[in-house]
Scaffold this motif. Structure first.
Motif, PDB file in Angstrom:
ATOM      1  N   TYR A 124      -7.940   5.194   8.088  1.00  0.00           N
ATOM      2  CA  TYR A 124      -6.477   5.868   7.497  1.00  0.00           C
ATOM      3  C   TYR A 124      -6.335   5.628   6.065  1.00  0.00           C
ATOM      4  N   ALA A 125      -6.183   6.769   5.251  1.00  0.00           N
ATOM      5  CA  ALA A 125      -6.070   6.783   3.842  1.00  0.00           C
ATOM      6  C   ALA A 125      -5.059   7.720   3.301  1.00  0.00           C
ATOM      7  N   PRO A 126      -3.814   7.372   3.248  1.00  0.00           N
ATOM      8  CA  PRO A 126      -2.828   8.551   2.913  1.00  0.00           C
ATOM      9  C   PRO A 126      -3.042   8.856   1.398  1.00  0.00           C
ATOM     10  N   ASN A 127      -2.257   9.747   0.844  1.00  0.00           N
ATOM     11  CA  ASN A 127      -2.177  10.207  -0.538  1.00  0.00           C
ATOM     12  C   ASN A 127      -2.135   9.108  -1.582  1.00  0.00           C
ATOM     13  N   LYS A 128      -1.171   8.140  -1.190  1.00  0.00           N
ATOM     14  CA  LYS A 128      -0.619   7.193  -1.823  1.00  0.00           C
ATOM     15  C   LYS A 128       0.320   6.235  -1.099  1.00  0.00           C
ATOM     16  N   TRP A 129       0.136   4.956  -1.553  1.00  0.00           N
ATOM     17  CA  TRP A 129       1.141   4.062  -0.920  1.00  0.00           C
ATOM     18  C   TRP A 129       2.337   3.874  -1.861  1.00  0.00           C
ATOM     19  N   MET A 130       3.509   3.507  -1.207  1.00  0.00           N
ATOM     20  CA  MET A 130       4.659   3.107  -1.988  1.00  0.00           C
ATOM     21  C   MET A 130       5.445   2.125  -1.342  1.00  0.00           C
ATOM     22  N   MET A 131       6.223   1.105  -2.181  1.00  0.00           N
ATOM     23  CA  MET A 131       7.077   0.173  -1.497  1.00  0.00           C
ATOM     24  C   MET A 131       8.415   0.538  -1.962  1.00  0.00           C
ATOM     25  N   VAL A 155       6.989  11.417   3.596  1.00  0.00           N
ATOM     26  CA  VAL A 155       6.469  10.287   4.259  1.00  0.00           C
ATOM     27  C   VAL A 155       5.906  10.598   5.488  1.00  0.00           C
ATOM     28  N   ASP A 156       4.581  10.095   5.612  1.00  0.00           N
ATOM     29  CA  ASP A 156       4.014  10.436   6.964  1.00  0.00           C
ATOM     30  C   ASP A 156       4.301   9.237   7.770  1.00  0.00           C
ATOM     31  N   GLY A 157       4.112   7.836   7.161  1.00  0.00           N
ATOM     32  CA  GLY A 157       4.300   6.815   8.083  1.00  0.00           C
ATOM     33  C   GLY A 157       5.060   5.535   7.413  1.00  0.00           C
ATOM     34  N   LEU A 198       7.289  -0.309   3.555  1.00  0.00           N
ATOM     35  CA  LEU A 198       5.965   0.284   2.988  1.00  0.00           C
ATOM     36  C   LEU A 198       5.894   1.726   3.625  1.00  0.00           C
ATOM     37  N   VAL A 199       5.601   2.726   2.650  1.00  0.00           N
ATOM     38  CA  VAL A 199       5.462   4.146   3.028  1.00  0.00           C
ATOM     39  C   VAL A 199       4.284   4.426   2.982  1.00  0.00           C
ATOM     40  N   ALA A 200       3.511   5.377   3.701  1.00  0.00           N
ATOM     41  CA  ALA A 200       2.312   6.382   3.568  1.00  0.00           C
ATOM     42  C   ALA A 200       2.914   7.517   2.922  1.00  0.00           C
ATOM     43  N   MET A 201       2.669   8.122   1.786  1.00  0.00           N
ATOM     44  CA  MET A 201       2.947   9.241   1.087  1.00  0.00           C
ATOM     45  C   MET A 201       1.778  10.418   1.216  1.00  0.00           C
ATOM     46  N   ASN A 202       2.387  11.678   1.496  1.00  0.00           N
ATOM     47  CA  ASN A 202       1.291  12.778   1.518  1.00  0.00           C
ATOM     48  C   ASN A 202       1.378  13.222   0.007  1.00  0.00           C
ATOM     49  N   GLU A 203       0.684  14.640  -0.148  1.00  0.00           N
ATOM     50  CA  GLU A 203       0.393  15.237  -1.280  1.00  0.00           C
ATOM     51  C   GLU A 203       1.889  15.686  -2.063  1.00  0.00           C
ATOM     52  N   THR A 204       2.953  16.019  -1.086  1.00  0.00           N
ATOM     53  CA  THR A 204       4.109  16.646  -1.522  1.00  0.00           C
ATOM     54  C   THR A 204       4.911  15.818  -2.279  1.00  0.00           C
ATOM     55  N   ALA A 205       4.639  14.259  -2.275  1.00  0.00           N
ATOM     56  CA  ALA A 205       5.596  13.307  -2.739  1.00  0.00           C
ATOM     57  C   ALA A 205       5.625  13.411  -4.461  1.00  0.00           C
ATOM     58  N   ALA A 206       4.479  13.946  -4.975  1.00  0.00           N
ATOM     59  CA  ALA A 206       4.473  14.218  -6.422  1.00  0.00           C
ATOM     60  C   ALA A 206       5.632  14.774  -6.918  1.00  0.00           C
ATOM     61  N   ASN A 207       6.058  15.914  -6.188  1.00  0.00           N
ATOM     62  CA  ASN A 207       7.016  16.842  -6.674  1.00  0.00           C
ATOM     63  C   ASN A 207       8.318  16.526  -6.125  1.00  0.00           C
ATOM     64  N   ASN A 208       8.534  15.843  -5.128  1.00  0.00           N
ATOM     65  CA  ASN A 208       9.796  15.272  -4.546  1.00  0.00           C
ATOM     66  C   ASN A 208      10.383  14.650  -5.303  1.00  0.00           C
ATOM     67  N   GLY A 211       5.757   6.786  12.539  1.00  0.00           N
ATOM     68  CA  GLY A 211       4.963   8.023  12.068  1.00  0.00           C
ATOM     69  C   GLY A 211       3.845   7.562  12.161  1.00  0.00           C
ATOM     70  N   THR A 212       2.658   8.063  11.292  1.00  0.00           N
ATOM     71  CA  THR A 212       1.236   7.660  11.382  1.00  0.00           C
ATOM     72  C   THR A 212       1.022   6.208  11.366  1.00  0.00           C
ATOM     73  N   LEU A 213       1.883   5.360  11.042  1.00  0.00           N
ATOM     74  CA  LEU A 213       1.641   3.915  11.039  1.00  0.00           C
ATOM     75  C   LEU A 213       2.238   3.321  12.355  1.00  0.00           C
ATOM     76  N   SER A 214       2.715   4.045  13.353  1.00  0.00           N
ATOM     77  CA  SER A 214       3.171   3.620  14.541  1.00  0.00           C
ATOM     78  C   SER A 214       2.051   2.743  15.152  1.00  0.00           C
ATOM     79  N   GLY A 215       2.372   1.288  15.794  1.00  0.00           N
ATOM     80  CA  GLY A 215       1.668   0.505  16.289  1.00  0.00           C
ATOM     81  C   GLY A 215       0.615  -0.214  15.590  1.00  0.00           C
ATOM     82  N   PHE A 216       0.735  -0.077  14.269  1.00  0.00           N
ATOM     83  CA  PHE A 216      -0.260  -0.679  13.445  1.00  0.00           C
ATOM     84  C   PHE A 216      -0.109  -2.214  13.269  1.00  0.00           C
ATOM     85  N   LEU A 217       0.964  -2.835  13.585  1.00  0.00           N
ATOM     86  CA  LEU A 217       1.109  -4.339  13.699  1.00  0.00           C
ATOM     87  C   LEU A 217       0.792  -4.727  14.911  1.00  0.00           C
ATOM     88  N   SER A 218       0.633  -4.169  15.982  1.00  0.00           N
ATOM     89  CA  SER A 218       0.440  -4.672  17.302  1.00  0.00           C
ATOM     90  C   SER A 218      -1.058  -4.524  17.926  1.00  0.00           C
TER      91      SER A 218
END
Length: 297
Positions: free
Chosen positions: A108-115, A152-154, A178-188, A290-297
Motif C-alpha cells: 500500500y502506498a497512498p499519494n502522501k501521508w499526513m499527521m 482521506v482514504d484511511g 495518521l492519515v493516508a491522503m489521495n491526490e485530491t488533498a493537494a487542492n482541498n 478506511g484503507t488502513l482498517s485492521g493494519f494494527l492487528s
C-alpha cells in the motif's frame, strides 16, 4: 520445588523450570517500564478500595516475573492489564510489527501521508473519561464530512493525555491521526496550513465541535538517507518507507509514557492514581479505519 509451586500459583499457567532472573540483561526499555509498574503497584496497594488492591497484585506479579533464559531470550509473563507499563510496551511493539507487515504485504502506498493533531482545552482528572469519549465522538463527526472523506482514504487514530507540569490535576488531552491522503488533498482547502502548522479551516470546524482548541497538520516525508527502492519497489523514491513509518510514526502514536505521581508531587498520590485508572477504564485509545482498517492487528 518452591519454584514450581510459585509458578503454578500464577495466572499465566506456564510452569516448568524457571529461567534465571538476570536484571542486567533485561533491555533498558523493559527495565524502565518494570520500575514504573512496580511504582504503580505500590501506590495501588495502599488504597482502601478492594478493586485497586486486586489490580496492584496483578501488576506486581507481572512486573516481578520478567526473566531471561540461559540462551539470552527474554520471557515476559504478561498480566495483559492496560494499566501495566510492561504489557503496554509489548503491545505497542506488536502494533508496530503488525503495521509494517500489513503495509508491506498489501504493497500500500497512498499519494502522501499526513499527521494531524487535534487539541482541546485542558481537563481535570475527574472529567478525563468524558473528555476522551467526546474526542472519539467529535472525530466521528469529522470523519463523516464530505470535505474530509473525499481526500482521506484511511486513518489511524490515537488519543494522548499527558499530565500538565504546572498543575498535575489537569491533563492535556489531544488526538493524533495518521492519515493516508489521495491526490485530491493537494487542492482541498480543509488541509491547507499556515506557516506555524495550524490548519485554519480544520480548526474552525473542530472548535465548533469542541468549543475550543487548534488543529495542526504536517506532511510526513522521508528523513532517513537510506535507499529502499529495491526492498520497497512500489514506493516512489521520495516517499517514506514502511520501516521508517512504522518505527518512527506508529511508535510515536502508540506510546504510553504517562507516569504516576508520588507524595512529593501530590498530597494523595494513591487516590490520584486510582482516579486516573478509573477514568480511563474501558476507553478506546487506538483505532483505524478506511484503507488502513485492521493494519494494527
Amino acid at each position: 520445588p518452591k519454584e514450581n509451586q510459585e509458578c503454578s500459583s500464577l495466572t499465566f499457567k506456564r510452569c516448568g523450570s524457571t529461567p534465571p532472573k538476570l536484571v542486567r540483561d533485561i533491555p533498558a526499555e523493559i527495565q524502565l517500564r518494570k520500575s514504573l509498574t512496580m511504582k504503580r503497584a505500590r501506590l495501588l496497594a495502599h488504597s482502601v478500595n478492594p478493586e485497586s488492591r486486586k489490580e496492584s497484585q496483578k501488576l506486581f506479579q507481572c512486573s516481578r516475573y520478567v526473566r531471561i533464559t540461559k540462551s539470552g531470550k527474554a520471557l515476559y509473563w504478561r498480566c495483559k492489564s492496560r494499566n501495566c507499563y510492561i504489557c503496554n510496551f509489548l503491545k505497542q511493539r506488536e502494533y508496530v510489527k503488525n503495521f509494517k507487515t500489513n503495509l508491506t504485504k498489501s504493497r500500500y502506498a497512498p499519494n502522501k501521508w499526513m499527521m494531524i493533531t487535534f487539541t482541546i482545552p485542558n481537563t481535570s482528572v475527574d472529567n478525563l473519561s468524558k473528555t476522551i469519549r467526546s474526542l472519539n465522538n467529535n472525530f466521528r463527526k469529522l470523519n463523516r464530512r464530505k470535505s474530509w472523506s473525499k481526500s482521506v482514504d484511511g486513518w489511524i487514530k490515537a488519543i494522548e493525555f499527558p499530565r500538565e507540569q504546572e498543575d498535575p490535576n489537569f491533563f492535556n488531552a489531544h488526538l493524533h491521526v495518521l492519515v493516508a491522503m489521495n491526490e485530491t488533498a493537494a487542492n482541498n482547502k480543509l488541509f491547507k496550513t499556515e506557516p506555524n502548522g495550524v490548519a485554519p479551516l480544520l480548526t474552525k470546524i473542530w472548535s465548533r465541535y469542541t468549543g475550543g482548541g487548534l488543529v495542526f497538520a504536517k506532511d510526513i516525508s522521508k528523513r532517513r538517507n537510506n535507499d529502499s527502492s529495491e526492498k520497497f519497489s512500489w514506493i516512489s523514491p521520495d516517499q517514506i518507507d514502511p520501516d521508517e513509518l512504522s518505527e518512527d510514526v506508529i511508535s510515536y502514536l502508540t506510546k504510553n509514557v504517562q507516569t504516576d505521581l508520588d507524595e512529593f508531587e501530590h498530597p494523595y498520590p494513591t487516590k490520584h492514581t486510582f482516579d486516573f485508572i478509573k477514568q480511563t477504564k474501558g476507553l478506546r485509545l487506538f483505532s483505524c479505519g478506511g484503507t488502513l482498517s485492521g493494519f494494527l492487528s
